[in-house]
Design an enzyme around this catalytic site. Structure first.
Site, PDB file in Angstrom:
ATOM      1  N   ASN A   7      -0.844  -4.908 -10.861  1.00 48.77           N
ATOM      2  CA  ASN A   7      -1.058  -5.155  -9.437  1.00 48.77           C
ATOM      3  C   ASN A   7      -2.186  -6.185  -9.329  1.00 48.77           C
ATOM      4  OD1 ASN A   7      -1.442  -5.072  -6.722  1.00 48.77           O
ATOM      5  ND2 ASN A   7      -1.740  -2.844  -6.592  1.00 48.77           N
ATOM      6  N   LYS A  14      -5.162  -4.372 -11.271  1.00 45.01           N
ATOM      7  CA  LYS A  14      -5.032  -2.973 -11.684  1.00 45.01           C
ATOM      8  C   LYS A  14      -3.851  -2.895 -12.632  1.00 45.01           C
ATOM      9  CE  LYS A  14      -6.056  -0.628  -7.415  1.00 45.01           C
ATOM     10  NZ  LYS A  14      -5.409   0.068  -6.316  1.00 45.01           N
ATOM     11  N   ARG A  87       3.706  -5.931  -9.112  1.00 42.44           N
ATOM     12  CA  ARG A  87       3.821  -5.629  -7.689  1.00 42.44           C
ATOM     13  C   ARG A  87       3.688  -6.955  -6.932  1.00 42.44           C
ATOM     14  NH1 ARG A  87      -0.507  -2.840  -3.692  1.00 42.44           N
ATOM     15  NH2 ARG A  87       0.835  -2.840  -1.873  1.00 42.44           N
ATOM     16  N   HIS A 176       4.322  -1.580   2.091  1.00 42.94           N
ATOM     17  CA  HIS A 176       4.123  -0.265   1.451  1.00 42.94           C
ATOM     18  C   HIS A 176       5.443   0.333   0.950  1.00 42.94           C
ATOM     19  CE1 HIS A 176       0.159   0.445   3.844  1.00 42.94           C
ATOM     20  NE2 HIS A 176      -0.095  -0.017   2.630  1.00 42.94           N
ATOM     21  N   HIS A 204       1.847   6.428   5.119  1.00 43.86           N
ATOM     22  CA  HIS A 204       0.991   5.917   4.026  1.00 43.86           C
ATOM     23  C   HIS A 204      -0.335   5.534   4.671  1.00 43.86           C
ATOM     24  CE1 HIS A 204       0.094   3.765   0.172  1.00 43.86           C
ATOM     25  NE2 HIS A 204      -0.843   3.316   0.990  1.00 43.86           N
ATOM     26  N   LEU A 205      -1.353   6.355   4.445  1.00 43.01           N
ATOM     27  CA  LEU A 205      -2.647   6.135   5.096  1.00 43.01           C
ATOM     28  C   LEU A 205      -3.698   5.847   4.028  1.00 43.01           C
ATOM     29  CD1 LEU A 205      -2.554   9.202   7.582  1.00 43.01           C
ATOM     30  CD2 LEU A 205      -1.592   6.902   7.911  1.00 43.01           C
ATOM     31  N   GLY A 206      -3.992   4.568   3.825  1.00 40.17           N
ATOM     32  CA  GLY A 206      -5.058   4.172   2.900  1.00 40.17           C
ATOM     33  C   GLY A 206      -5.935   3.172   3.629  1.00 40.17           C
ATOM     34  N   ARG A 237      -8.309  -3.728   9.530  1.00 37.17           N
ATOM     35  CA  ARG A 237      -7.258  -4.483  10.229  1.00 37.17           C
ATOM     36  C   ARG A 237      -6.961  -3.823  11.571  1.00 37.17           C
ATOM     37  NH1 ARG A 237      -2.811  -4.389   5.636  1.00 37.17           N
ATOM     38  NH2 ARG A 237      -4.400  -3.912   4.099  1.00 37.17           N
ATOM     39  N   ASP A 278     -14.904   3.105   5.487  1.00 34.70           N
ATOM     40  CA  ASP A 278     -14.669   4.167   4.511  1.00 34.70           C
ATOM     41  C   ASP A 278     -14.555   5.498   5.247  1.00 34.70           C
ATOM     42  OD1 ASP A 278     -15.115   6.321   2.651  1.00 34.70           O
ATOM     43  OD2 ASP A 278     -15.637   4.775   1.202  1.00 34.70           O
ATOM     44  N   ARG A 280     -14.416   8.514   4.360  1.00 35.39           N
ATOM     45  CA  ARG A 280     -15.308   9.635   3.984  1.00 35.39           C
ATOM     46  C   ARG A 280     -16.597   9.566   4.769  1.00 35.39           C
ATOM     47  NH1 ARG A 280     -13.880   8.500  -2.139  1.00 35.39           N
ATOM     48  NH2 ARG A 280     -13.858   6.480  -1.159  1.00 35.39           N
ATOM     49  N   GLY A 326      -4.878   7.195   0.163  1.00 36.23           N
ATOM     50  CA  GLY A 326      -6.192   7.833   0.003  1.00 36.23           C
ATOM     51  C   GLY A 326      -6.577   8.749   1.153  1.00 36.23           C
ATOM     52  N   GLU A 380       1.990   4.087  -7.009  1.00 34.01           N
ATOM     53  CA  GLU A 380       2.755   2.841  -6.935  1.00 34.01           C
ATOM     54  C   GLU A 380       3.009   2.243  -8.311  1.00 34.01           C
ATOM     55  OE1 GLU A 380      -0.094   1.985  -3.879  1.00 34.01           O
ATOM     56  OE2 GLU A 380       1.425   0.924  -2.750  1.00 34.01           O
TER      57      GLU A 380
HETATM   58  P1  ADP Z   1      -5.929   1.207  -0.647  1.00 31.93           P
HETATM   59  O1  ADP Z   1      -5.072   0.970   0.562  1.00 31.93           O
HETATM   60  O2  ADP Z   1      -7.000   0.169  -0.823  1.00 31.93           O
HETATM   61  O3  ADP Z   1      -5.152   1.514  -1.896  1.00 31.93           O
HETATM   62  P2  ADP Z   1      -6.629   4.007  -0.711  1.00 31.93           P
HETATM   63  O4  ADP Z   1      -5.216   4.489  -0.628  1.00 31.93           O
HETATM   64  O5  ADP Z   1      -7.353   4.228  -1.980  1.00 31.93           O
HETATM   65  O6  ADP Z   1      -6.754   2.505  -0.268  1.00 31.93           O
HETATM   66  O7  ADP Z   1      -7.436   4.721   0.477  1.00 31.93           O
HETATM   67  C1  ADP Z   1      -8.761   4.416   0.724  1.00 31.93           C
HETATM   68  C2  ADP Z   1      -9.243   5.282   1.888  1.00 31.93           C
HETATM   69  O8  ADP Z   1      -9.089   6.668   1.528  1.00 31.93           O
HETATM   70  C3  ADP Z   1     -10.704   5.068   2.227  1.00 31.93           C
HETATM   71  O9  ADP Z   1     -10.880   5.020   3.640  1.00 31.93           O
HETATM   72  C4  ADP Z   1     -11.359   6.332   1.679  1.00 31.93           C
HETATM   73  O10 ADP Z   1     -12.503   6.680   2.406  1.00 31.93           O
HETATM   74  C5  ADP Z   1     -10.261   7.351   1.900  1.00 31.93           C
HETATM   75  N1  ADP Z   1     -10.499   8.528   1.061  1.00 31.93           N
HETATM   76  C6  ADP Z   1     -10.493   8.597  -0.287  1.00 31.93           C
HETATM   77  N2  ADP Z   1     -10.842   9.855  -0.689  1.00 31.93           N
HETATM   78  C7  ADP Z   1     -11.084  10.568   0.433  1.00 31.93           C
HETATM   79  C8  ADP Z   1     -11.496  11.915   0.698  1.00 31.93           C
HETATM   80  N3  ADP Z   1     -11.711  12.786  -0.299  1.00 31.93           N
HETATM   81  N4  ADP Z   1     -11.621  12.298   1.979  1.00 31.93           N
HETATM   82  C9  ADP Z   1     -11.404  11.438   2.984  1.00 31.93           C
HETATM   83  N5  ADP Z   1     -11.015  10.157   2.815  1.00 31.93           N
HETATM   84  C10 ADP Z   1     -10.852   9.722   1.560  1.00 31.93           C
END
Ligand code: ADP
Length: 398
Positions: A7, A14, A87, A176, A204-206, A237, A278, A280, A326, A380
């Site tokens: 990737n 990665k 990818r 995605h 898909h929530l990242g 975004r 972030d 978290r 994530g 992925e």
């Molecule tokens: P990407 O789209 O870059 O691959 P990821 O799928 O790794 O991103 O998701 C990143 C998001 O997931 C960040 O907002 C991160 O804070 C959140 N995240 C990761 N671990 C946790 C957790 N234990 N609790 C809450 N949110 C989390």
């Protein structure tokens, strides 16, 4: 057979080395800081019993050097019985499945750069570097858009002059897809159904975020559009905004096109609303009573809820709602807030199961829930490896 799944991002690569067909991960890691004076190369081998990954800091000039470091870290790989899966974010309307890379496919990916200027160029750098280093090894492009090529015209057209779609490719593509396809396979296996008989809503929530409606195993609607800016608000975004406000900002003369791109891709989403991307930290701030963080979380849950309602209407029957990425995998408060009040759609969480952390696929719905609610860790690289393996073995059979 060994498959190296890659990737390649703008400044990082990665990777994961898997043995197929059993899917065992042999090694994986990350090269980051490409083009910077202090890059880092991290590799974890799973076959030598080492617990911790090895890591070194050094200057990494370009993707070719980054790949050479990856190959060094992996040790001697057989030239025979090896394939590389890349990818690739945007396949436009040209690719509805993974493709064996040759000069023509490379040129087609290059031609699609205008549709994904942030993503396709680094994907292409990875492909070119790999082809130069390993000319004899089969290379496969696995596209994030391919799974959504089944969208029906009424879902992919924008209400704009038809010419823009026909001549310039202005339409919804969706992204995605690699993650969503993986979630479909795993959800269907969990449900004991064939994928082609399975209806899902996949969240898909990242850092990027999207929602996809799957009917009978095919993507029939998805929240991202021509670009990965559309749909849900994301880390930085904007997601869906009134296109009229973009005109307003341009007409006010405050921003030019580059300024607008920066605003919408880097300074919006969670970042724009509460100054952090972030989740978290945002959850921790909201816990402490921070109003901006709470507003961002409330907006996010509200938007997810609206997509779930809309896609229930599109699908008619939903076998399962899947959280992945994530945030989807780890943020129990986001899942709870998004599903609050959706009992009328047959969706109810079990609070204890929702709160329990695990890295495995798990069901988190209440016994009363008509729709299963699943958490499926995104994988992925494995999906890239599986599609690469299927294509390479099919081609070599024929
Ligand atoms: P990407 O789209 O870059 O691959 P990821 O799928 O790794 O991103 O998701 C990143 C998001 O997931 C960040 O907002 C991160 O804070 C959140 N995240 C990761 N671990 C946790 C957790 N234990 N609790 C809450 N949110 C989390």
């Amino acid at each position: 057979m060994l498959i190296l799944a890659l990737n390649s991002g703008s400044s990082s690569i990665k990777y994961r080395l898997l043995r197929m067909p059993d899917g065992t991960t042999l090694a994986g890691g990350l090269v980051e800081g490409i083009g910077e004076s202090t890059g880092r190369c991290t590799c974890r081998r799973h076959d030598d019993g080492a617990e911790a990954p090895s890591s070194r800091t050094l200057s990494i000039a370009d993707h070719r050097q980054g790949l050479a470091l990856i190959f060094d870290g992996l040790g001697a790989l057989p030239g025979q019985g090896l394939a590389v899966g890349h990818r690739v974010v945007h396949g436009g309307s040209l690719f509805d499945a993974a493709a064996l890379i040759d000069d023509r496919v490379t040129a087609q990916i290059a031609a699609l750069q205008s549709l994904a200027p942030l993503h396709n160029p680094p994907n292409l750098l990875g492909i070119q570097a790999c082809r130069a280093l390993w000319p004899q090894v089969p290379q496969v492009a696995v596209f994030d858009t391919a799974f959504h090529q089944t969208l029906p015209p009424h879902a992919y057209h924008y209400a704009l002059p038809r010419r823009l779609c026909d001549e310039q490719g202005v339409r919804r593509y969706g992204f995605h897809g690699i993650s969503v396809q993986s979630a479909l396979q795993r959800a269907a296996a969990h449900l004991g159904k064939a994928p082609e008989h399975t209806n899902l809503i996949v969240l898909h929530l990242g850092n990027g975020a999207s929602v996809t409606a799957i009917q009978a195993g095919r993507s029939v609607d998805t929240s991202m559009g021509m670009t990965p800016l559309a749909g849900l608000m994301m880390g930085s975004r904007c997601g869906d905004v009134d296109p009229g406000l973009l005109l307003h900002l341009l007409q006010q003369g405050e921003l030019d096109a580059d300024g607008l791109a920066d605003l919408l891709t880097r300074r919006s989403g969670f970042n724009g609303v509460c100054g952090d991307n972030d989740l978290r930290r945002i959850l921790a701030r909201a816990e402490q009573g921070d109003a901006a963080a709470q507003l961002a979380l409330d907006m996010y849950a509200h938007q997810i809820k609206k997509y779930i309602g809309a896609y229930c209407a599109v699908l008619g029957r939903v076998d399962a709602l899947v959280f992945t990425g994530g945030i989807g995998e780890n943020a129990a408060p986001v899942r709870a807030a998004a599903l609050q009040g959706l009992e009328m759609l047959g969706m109810a969480l079990d609070a204890r199961k929702n709160a329990a952390a695990s890295a495995e696929l798990r069901a988190i719905h209440a016994a009363s829930s008509r729709v299963e609610v699943l958490v499926i860790p995104a994988d992925e690289e494995r999906e890239v490896a599986e599609q690469t393996y299927r294509l390479v073995t099919t081609v070599s059979c024929c």
